[in-house]
Design a protein around this motif. Structure first.
Motif, PDB file in Angstrom:
ATOM      1  N   LEU A  48      62.010  15.841  15.527  1.00 54.56           N
ATOM      2  CA  LEU A  48      63.273  16.450  15.922  1.00 54.56           C
ATOM      3  C   LEU A  48      63.250  16.580  17.439  1.00 54.56           C
ATOM      4  O   LEU A  48      62.260  17.030  18.010  1.00 54.56           O
ATOM      5  CB  LEU A  48      63.425  17.839  15.303  1.00 54.56           C
ATOM      6  N   THR A  49      64.320  16.205  18.096  1.00 49.26           N
ATOM      7  CA  THR A  49      64.339  16.294  19.555  1.00 49.26           C
ATOM      8  C   THR A  49      65.036  17.582  20.006  1.00 49.26           C
ATOM      9  O   THR A  49      65.716  18.245  19.223  1.00 49.26           O
ATOM     10  CB  THR A  49      65.066  15.099  20.188  1.00 49.26           C
ATOM     11  N   SER A  50      64.881  17.888  21.285  1.00 52.07           N
ATOM     12  CA  SER A  50      65.477  19.116  21.816  1.00 52.07           C
ATOM     13  C   SER A  50      66.988  18.988  21.973  1.00 52.07           C
ATOM     14  O   SER A  50      67.642  19.897  22.475  1.00 52.07           O
ATOM     15  CB  SER A  50      64.839  19.475  23.162  1.00 52.07           C
ATOM     16  N   ARG A  51      67.553  17.869  21.560  1.00 52.51           N
ATOM     17  CA  ARG A  51      69.009  17.740  21.583  1.00 52.51           C
ATOM     18  C   ARG A  51      69.562  17.517  20.180  1.00 52.51           C
ATOM     19  O   ARG A  51      70.654  16.981  19.991  1.00 52.51           O
ATOM     20  CB  ARG A  51      69.411  16.610  22.522  1.00 52.51           C
ATOM     21  N   ALA A  91      54.702  21.119  21.558  1.00 43.95           N
ATOM     22  CA  ALA A  91      53.786  20.311  22.376  1.00 43.95           C
ATOM     23  C   ALA A  91      54.375  18.925  22.552  1.00 43.95           C
ATOM     24  O   ALA A  91      55.131  18.439  21.694  1.00 43.95           O
ATOM     25  CB  ALA A  91      52.414  20.207  21.689  1.00 43.95           C
ATOM     26  N   CYS A  92      54.025  18.285  23.654  1.00 44.07           N
ATOM     27  CA  CYS A  92      54.365  16.876  23.814  1.00 44.07           C
ATOM     28  C   CYS A  92      53.445  16.082  22.884  1.00 44.07           C
ATOM     29  O   CYS A  92      52.507  16.634  22.303  1.00 44.07           O
ATOM     30  CB  CYS A  92      54.208  16.436  25.269  1.00 44.07           C
ATOM     31  N   GLY A 109      50.429  17.295  28.163  1.00 42.98           N
ATOM     32  CA  GLY A 109      49.202  16.628  28.580  1.00 42.98           C
ATOM     33  C   GLY A 109      49.172  16.269  30.048  1.00 42.98           C
ATOM     34  O   GLY A 109      48.112  15.939  30.585  1.00 42.98           O
ATOM     35  N   CYS A 110      50.328  16.295  30.726  1.00 43.32           N
ATOM     36  CA  CYS A 110      50.323  15.952  32.148  1.00 43.32           C
ATOM     37  C   CYS A 110      51.571  16.514  32.804  1.00 43.32           C
ATOM     38  O   CYS A 110      52.450  17.071  32.144  1.00 43.32           O
ATOM     39  CB  CYS A 110      50.234  14.442  32.346  1.00 43.32           C
ATOM     40  N   GLU A 111      51.650  16.303  34.107  1.00 42.81           N
ATOM     41  CA  GLU A 111      52.734  16.899  34.891  1.00 42.81           C
ATOM     42  C   GLU A 111      54.118  16.334  34.584  1.00 42.81           C
ATOM     43  O   GLU A 111      55.110  16.826  35.095  1.00 42.81           O
ATOM     44  CB  GLU A 111      52.436  16.738  36.386  1.00 42.81           C
ATOM     45  N   ARG A 112      54.183  15.321  33.768  1.00 38.06           N
ATOM     46  CA  ARG A 112      55.515  14.823  33.381  1.00 38.06           C
ATOM     47  C   ARG A 112      56.269  15.837  32.528  1.00 38.06           C
ATOM     48  O   ARG A 112      57.470  15.803  32.422  1.00 38.06           O
ATOM     49  CB  ARG A 112      55.388  13.519  32.620  1.00 38.06           C
ATOM     50  N   ARG A 113      55.522  16.679  31.829  1.00 38.65           N
ATOM     51  CA  ARG A 113      56.077  17.811  31.073  1.00 38.65           C
ATOM     52  C   ARG A 113      57.154  17.393  30.065  1.00 38.65           C
ATOM     53  O   ARG A 113      58.208  18.029  29.954  1.00 38.65           O
ATOM     54  CB  ARG A 113      56.665  18.856  32.033  1.00 38.65           C
ATOM     55  N   CYS A 114      56.913  16.327  29.335  1.00 39.50           N
ATOM     56  CA  CYS A 114      57.901  15.845  28.365  1.00 39.50           C
ATOM     57  C   CYS A 114      58.242  16.928  27.341  1.00 39.50           C
ATOM     58  O   CYS A 114      57.361  17.640  26.866  1.00 39.50           O
ATOM     59  CB  CYS A 114      57.372  14.617  27.640  1.00 39.50           C
TER      60      CYS A 114
END
Ligand code: SF4
Length: 370
Positions: free
Chosen positions: A56-59, A291-292, A331-336
């Motif tokens: 499920l996505t945040s949209r 979590a990503c 897991g990284c600065e991309r912050r998905c």
């Protein structure tokens, strides 16, 4: 009109994104409303091609990952046959949220979706552009929408464009929203993906009163609402077993932007939903933890973020959590996948770091929080 498509990498069925674990497809569900038979078909199709879980996505959309690259034609045709792709040209711009408990908005959402797909110029909207519909409650207006309509009564409402707005009768809402979206396509400078990227002098805001703050409701938490249930989906990973449970309870459900599904009539079937791994505690870890995708699906990190989140949730499972802030592990600065109100924890991290963030009622910094 500028064509932003070469830079717009939001995926769809006809233009998947290729991740480390394979092709990723996003399927739009305007208003989040979807027949459980369609969910069943999609999870079957995905499973037949090696991906038995849907995200499920945040949209309020659905995402299937770890599919073969290139996508087999048979898979594309099978998804098209579910009816989830009414417009090939507009597939990636049908990003439309609606207040999940306000079924009286369904007609408005359907009319808007139809008008959006009927306007060829709106196929050039960025895939990140988000529409929202709410009622007087302000549900979903907590999200990062670009253009929203809040219907306050059967005869009144407000069209919202960023932080500006104007009164619009519900009968005129679709035309007004399409008009704003067209102005965005025609006048937004290259590199502007959202209304918030525009200067205040942009013609997109013409005719609207600035600094208008609508009534905003917080995200829905898992739990029983009358005869219905807001069923939380841990980590937003909807499994085939959960889809089967939903299908045995309701013909149609509503996907929310908060890793949950509204199940009409679900209160009479709580046991079945819980047995399938859905959750209904508003103060449990899955109401606030996300979590990503992390390792091994994403090569930008060596940290298995999903496992880390599961371990943290397990270690606080018996506790009632009084903290209220959402926690998102990346897991990284991309912050998905970071949501509007998330406390973001960036790897490297331990399970204890995540537990601290989940249980902390202070604003003191947690390790990994940046
Ligand atoms: S936040 Fe980083 S590690 Fe997580 S999915 Fe995105 S790119 Fe991959």
């Amino acid at each position: 009109m500028s064509d932003r498509s070469p830079l717009d990498r939001c995926p769809g069925l006809l233009r998947p994104f290729v991740a480390d674990d394979g092709a990723l497809v996003r399927l739009r569900m305007p208003g989040g409303r979807v027949a459980t038979s369609v969910l069943h078909d999609v999870v079957e199709i995905a499973g037949a091609h090696g991906a038995p879980v849907m995200q499920l996505t945040s949209r309020g959309n659905l995402q299937v990952r770890a599919l073969p690259d290139p996508l087999p034609l048979q898979l594309i045709e099978a998804v098209e046959a579910t009816g989830l792709l009414p417009s090939a040209s507009h597939e990636r711009v049908r990003n439309i949220l609606a207040a999940p408990l306000a079924s009286d908005l369904d007609g408005l959402v359907a009319a808007f979706d139809q008008a959006l797909c009927a306007e060829p110029r709106l196929a050039h909207l960025p895939g990140r552009f988000l529409f929202a519909f709410s009622d007087a409650s302000g549900s979903v207006l907590s999200e990062r929408w670009d253009v929203a309509y809040q219907r306050e009564s059967p005869t009144s409402g407000t069209l919202l464009v960023g932080q500006s707005g104007r009164e619009v009768h519900p009968d005129d809402a679709v035309t007004a929203m399409i008009g704003v979206a067209l102005r965005f396509v025609e006048t937004a400078p290259d590199g502007a993906w959202n209304v918030r990227d525009l200067p205040v002098t942009s013609p997109v805001f013409d005719g609207h009163t600035p600094d208008l703050l609508p009534v905003v409701a917080p995200p829905l938490l898992p739990g029983v609402v009358g005869a219905d249930v807001v069923a939380g989906v841990p980590l937003g990973m909807l499994t085939a077993e959960q889809v089967a449970a939903l299908a045995s309870v309701a013909d149609e459900v509503v996907l929310t932007p908060w890793r949950s599904v509204v199940v009409p009539g679900g209160a009479a079937h709580l046991d079945m939903l819980l047995r399938a791994g859905l959750v209904t505690e508003p103060d449990g870890p899955w109401a606030r933890l996300s979590a990503c995708v992390g390792a091994p699906s994403c090569r930008r990190t060596a940290v298995p973020t999903l496992d880390l989140a599961r371990s943290a949730a397990e270690s606080v499972a018996s506790r009632r959590l009084t903290a209220t802030q959402d926690v998102h592990v990346v897991g990284c600065e991309r912050r998905c996948g970071t949501g509007v109100s998330d406390r973001v924890l960036v790897a490297p991290l331990t399970v204890d770091d995540v537990v601290s963030a989940l249980t902390s009622t202070t604003t003191a910094a947690i390790r990994g929080e940046q």
